[in-house]
Design a protein around this motif. Structure first.
Motif, PDB file in Angstrom:
ATOM      1  N   ARG A   2      -2.701   8.539  -0.748  1.00 41.36           N
ATOM      2  CA  ARG A   2      -1.627   7.570  -0.831  1.00 41.36           C
ATOM      3  C   ARG A   2      -1.556   7.020  -2.249  1.00 41.36           C
ATOM      4  NH1 ARG A   2      -1.602   3.396   4.038  1.00 41.36           N
ATOM      5  NH2 ARG A   2       0.445   3.058   3.064  1.00 41.36           N
ATOM      6  N   LEU A   3      -0.351   6.913  -2.789  1.00 39.82           N
ATOM      7  CA  LEU A   3      -0.129   6.397  -4.126  1.00 39.82           C
ATOM      8  C   LEU A   3       0.372   4.965  -4.061  1.00 39.82           C
ATOM      9  CD1 LEU A   3       1.663   9.464  -5.784  1.00 39.82           C
ATOM     10  CD2 LEU A   3      -0.734   8.810  -6.008  1.00 39.82           C
ATOM     11  N   SER A   4       0.025   4.200  -5.058  1.00 43.98           N
ATOM     12  CA  SER A   4       0.537   2.846  -5.151  1.00 43.98           C
ATOM     13  C   SER A   4       2.025   2.871  -5.490  1.00 43.98           C
ATOM     14  CB  SER A   4      -0.225   2.061  -6.225  1.00 43.98           C
ATOM     15  OG  SER A   4      -0.002   2.642  -7.505  1.00 43.98           O
ATOM     16  N   ARG A   5       2.700   1.750  -5.270  1.00 41.81           N
ATOM     17  CA  ARG A   5       4.135   1.694  -5.533  1.00 41.81           C
ATOM     18  C   ARG A   5       4.472   1.984  -6.999  1.00 41.81           C
ATOM     19  NH1 ARG A   5       8.783  -0.120  -3.328  1.00 41.81           N
ATOM     20  NH2 ARG A   5      10.329  -1.060  -4.724  1.00 41.81           N
ATOM     21  N   PRO A   6       3.756   1.380  -7.986  1.00 43.04           N
ATOM     22  CA  PRO A   6       4.058   1.722  -9.392  1.00 43.04           C
ATOM     23  C   PRO A   6       3.860   3.207  -9.692  1.00 43.04           C
ATOM     24  CG  PRO A   6       2.754  -0.283  -9.278  1.00 43.04           C
ATOM     25  CD  PRO A   6       2.762   0.304  -7.897  1.00 43.04           C
ATOM     26  N   ALA A   7       2.813   3.800  -9.098  1.00 42.86           N
ATOM     27  CA  ALA A   7       2.565   5.223  -9.337  1.00 42.86           C
ATOM     28  C   ALA A   7       3.695   6.073  -8.762  1.00 42.86           C
ATOM     29  CB  ALA A   7       1.229   5.635  -8.728  1.00 42.86           C
ATOM     30  N   ARG A   8       4.197   5.699  -7.571  1.00 43.64           N
ATOM     31  CA  ARG A   8       5.311   6.438  -6.984  1.00 43.64           C
ATOM     32  C   ARG A   8       6.575   6.321  -7.824  1.00 43.64           C
ATOM     33  NH1 ARG A   8       3.460   4.067  -2.076  1.00 43.64           N
ATOM     34  NH2 ARG A   8       5.289   2.683  -2.058  1.00 43.64           N
TER      35      ARG A   8
END
Length: 266
Positions: A2-8
């Motif tokens: 799972r990626l964090s929102r900033p990473a996405r």
């Protein structure tokens, strides 16, 4: 994972930028194929189907398409035969220098096209004394089309193992019978996908073709290059480029669909 929102957000932005850089120029070519302008101008002053009509009535373009199809079909057949035999030899048998042979088989797809073209041109003309023709183009294309078939088939053989082949041999089947009834049915989809990719790779190849084609051999990519800057030919070239893109997309699309359907069955 799972990626964090900033990473996405960053990943999505980078993906969008890359896709834009790749596909917006193709969209411009598509639009220019309907432009009323006789040159590759933007924005187009108007839209017309005249260039599509002229392109499909062009003898030179139709002959170039036929030549490209003939070369791609023969090169693909050669690649299917040689790629299958090489993959079977490298995967099913152990011998001295096997890793070196595997490297040499894959190397042509990694070499710059201009290096391959120059090398084959010197080989045909200087070493063999063979005049350049459509057959030298076929042989040149087969050298790198073999790699696509080889990669697909050897990957399938590695997943299959030898259990079914050993069982066939234990039941008294010979080598050819085992290949025909056991090995080949399991390789059909890999051969089909490899053949599609090989055809697409051959159909739009231009660098190697330029060095190995004789004066009377004009494939579709060479026709586009020769006519791109001629007066009043730019829109027709745009039409042919759009057709070339569509023809190149279809084999890759079906190969991906085939690979996806196989994964879903596992």
């Amino acid at each position: 994972m799972r990626l964090s929102r900033p990473a996405r957000i960053v990943l999505g932005s980078v993906t969008a930028i890359v896709l834009t850089v790749v596909y917006v120029p193709l969209l411009v070519v598509f639009v220019n194929s309907f432009s009323t302008s006789t040159s590759l101008s933007w924005p187009p002053p108007g839209f017309t189907l005249e260039w599509w009509r002229k392109a499909f009535q062009s003898t030179g373009a139709l002959n170039a398409v036929l030549t490209s199809v003939q070369v791609a079909i023969v090169a693909t057949i050669i690649a299917l035969v040689l790629g299958t035999l090489i993959s079977l030899a490298l995967q099913r048998f152990e011998f001295f220098g096997r890793d070196a042979v595997s490297l040499l088989v894959i190397l042509p797809i990694a070499l710059p096209g201009i290096i391959t073209g120059i090398a084959l041109n010197n080989f045909f003309r200087t070493m063999m004394g063979v005049p350049l023709s459509i057959w030298t183009v076929v042989i040149a294309h087969a050298t790198f089309c073999v790699v696509t078939v080889f990669n697909n088939v050897i990957a399938r053989l590695r997943r299959l193992g030898m259990n079914f082949e050993d069982a066939s041999a234990d039941l008294g089947a010979g080598l050819w019978t085992t290949f025909r009834l056991v090995t080949f049915p399991q390789l059909r989809s890999a051969l089909f996908a490899g053949g599609l990719l090989a055809f697409a790779l051959s159909f739009d190849e231009i660098i190697v073709t330029t060095f190995t084609a004789g004066s009377g051999v004009t494939t579709l990519p060479i026709f586009i290059l020769d006519n791109m800057f001629r007066p009043n030919q730019a829109p027709i070239v745009s039409v042919i480029a759009v057709v070339l893109v569509l023809v190149s997309i279809l084999p890759i699309y079906f190969a991906q669909r085939l690979a996806g359907s196989e994964r879903s069955l596992k």
